[in-house]
Write an enzyme that holds these catalytic residues in place. Structure first.
Site, PDB file in Angstrom:
ATOM      1  N   SER A  69       0.826  -1.211   0.000  1.00  0.00           N
ATOM      2  CA  SER A  69       0.000   0.000   0.000  1.00  0.00           C
ATOM      3  C   SER A  69       0.860   1.260   0.000  1.00  0.00           C
ATOM      4  CB  SER A  69      -0.906   0.028   1.230  1.00  0.00           C
ATOM      5  OG  SER A  69      -1.541  -1.208   1.398  1.00  0.00           O
TER       6      SER A  69
HETATM    7  N1  SAH Z   1      -0.542  -5.093   4.058  1.00  0.00           N
HETATM    8  C1  SAH Z   1       0.256  -5.403   2.879  1.00  0.00           C
HETATM    9  C2  SAH Z   1      -0.444  -5.111   1.567  1.00  0.00           C
HETATM   10  C3  SAH Z   1      -1.576  -6.029   1.360  1.00  0.00           C
HETATM   11  S1  SAH Z   1      -2.079  -6.321  -0.302  1.00  0.00           S
HETATM   12  C4  SAH Z   1       1.593  -4.711   2.927  1.00  0.00           C
HETATM   13  O1  SAH Z   1       1.883  -3.989   3.894  1.00  0.00           O
HETATM   14  O2  SAH Z   1       2.396  -4.932   2.009  1.00  0.00           O
HETATM   15  C5  SAH Z   1      -3.429  -7.382   0.123  1.00  0.00           C
HETATM   16  C6  SAH Z   1      -3.034  -8.773   0.554  1.00  0.00           C
HETATM   17  O3  SAH Z   1      -4.203  -9.432   0.971  1.00  0.00           O
HETATM   18  C7  SAH Z   1      -2.429  -9.613  -0.552  1.00  0.00           C
HETATM   19  O4  SAH Z   1      -1.145 -10.046  -0.193  1.00  0.00           O
HETATM   20  C8  SAH Z   1      -3.389 -10.778  -0.700  1.00  0.00           C
HETATM   21  O5  SAH Z   1      -2.752 -12.013  -0.965  1.00  0.00           O
HETATM   22  C9  SAH Z   1      -4.057 -10.797   0.662  1.00  0.00           C
HETATM   23  N2  SAH Z   1      -5.378 -11.441   0.704  1.00  0.00           N
HETATM   24  C10 SAH Z   1      -6.427 -11.303  -0.146  1.00  0.00           C
HETATM   25  N3  SAH Z   1      -7.459 -12.078   0.245  1.00  0.00           N
HETATM   26  C11 SAH Z   1      -7.073 -12.705   1.397  1.00  0.00           C
HETATM   27  C12 SAH Z   1      -7.686 -13.626   2.292  1.00  0.00           C
HETATM   28  N4  SAH Z   1      -8.937 -14.082   2.107  1.00  0.00           N
HETATM   29  N5  SAH Z   1      -6.971 -14.054   3.344  1.00  0.00           N
HETATM   30  C13 SAH Z   1      -5.717 -13.624   3.574  1.00  0.00           C
HETATM   31  N6  SAH Z   1      -5.076 -12.746   2.757  1.00  0.00           N
HETATM   32  C14 SAH Z   1      -5.747 -12.300   1.683  1.00  0.00           C
END
Ligand code: SAH
Length: 221
Positions: A69
């Site tokens: 993000s």
């Molecule tokens: N917080 C992260 C950015 C997240 S991007 C950072 O600091 O870099 C969103 C993430 O959510 C992705 O890695 C994706 O794989 C995860 N995601 C999406 N659906 C999910 C689910 N049902 N359970 C766990 N993770 C999930």
């Protein structure tokens, strides 16, 4: 021979000052959050082609087609979460591990979940290298939370669901706070703050945001 003057973009102290200035000018004013973001080097969480853009206020691609993000969004979400030093925090969507690392500076313990095993593996290795020993990451479907470690003082979701997932609401302590983006995945989503009251939940809409979708089930890698 001329050595030239060093480009200010390459001076780490200057780069950090500009990074923090950009955060403040976008509304990240909480001193504890700013200190955490000063300590954790975002450059370590962005690899490859985009590594040299790590200090700009923009989301960037990471492995598994996901994104780290935008720093100001990380700051504003962390600020809205109002983490206290004794809190146990759950994060859904580990991704690069950057947000979890910021939370680790503010909370007693951070549990973080991603559906991609590879992201969990890579971020856990970084947490180990940085001696961030109060973070535990696991690969599973985060929509169901982490019942074995519940309840949580704070929950932060960094992928967008259409509505707040029921199991996450259920795993919030009384007085606990959850911050999450909600809405259709390809439309503008809203960042909302949910507070667990003695007899229900309070919902506050914070700002428009754009996140990758919360996807069901464990991914193939
Ligand atoms: N917080 C992260 C950015 C997240 S991007 C950072 O600091 O870099 C969103 C993430 O959510 C992705 O890695 C994706 O794989 C995860 N995601 C999406 N659906 C999910 C689910 N049902 N359970 C766990 N993770 C999930």
């Amino acid at each position: 021979m001329t050595t030239g003057t060093p480009d200010h973009e390459d001076d780490p102290a200057e780069r950090k000052m500009r990074f923090l200035f950009a955060l403040r000018s976008r509304g990240v004013t909480d001193a504890r959050v700013l200190t955490a973001m000063e300590r954790i080097d975002r450059g370590l969480f962005v690899k490859g082609l985009f590594a040299d853009r790590a200090y700009e206020d923009m989301p960037l691609p990471i492995s598994c087609g996901q994104t780290i993000s935008q720093p100001s969004v990380v700051g504003l979400m962390t600020q809205a979460l109002g983490v206290q030093p004794r809190d146990v925090v759950l994060e859904i969507g580990t991704g690069s591990g950057y947000q979890a690392a910021i939370l680790s500076q503010l909370a007693r313990r951070v549990y973080t979940i991603d559906r991609h095993r590879r992201l969990v593996r890579e971020s856990s290795e970084l947490f180990r290298q940085l001696s961030l020993t109060n973070i535990t990451a696991v690969a599973r479907d985060g929509s169901f939370g982490w019942p074995e470690q519940a309840p949580f003082d704070r929950i932060l979701v960094t992928a967008a669901a259409e509505d707040p997932p029921g199991p996450l609401l259920a795993q919030l302590k009384p007085g606990g706070v959850m911050v999450l983006p909600v809405g259709q995945s390809d439309a503008v989503q809203s960042l909302i703050k949910v507070t667990r009251l003695p007899n229900g939940f309070d919902y506050e809409e914070l700002r428009p945001v754009r996140f990758v979708p919360l996807v069901e089930g464990l991914a193939s890698e």
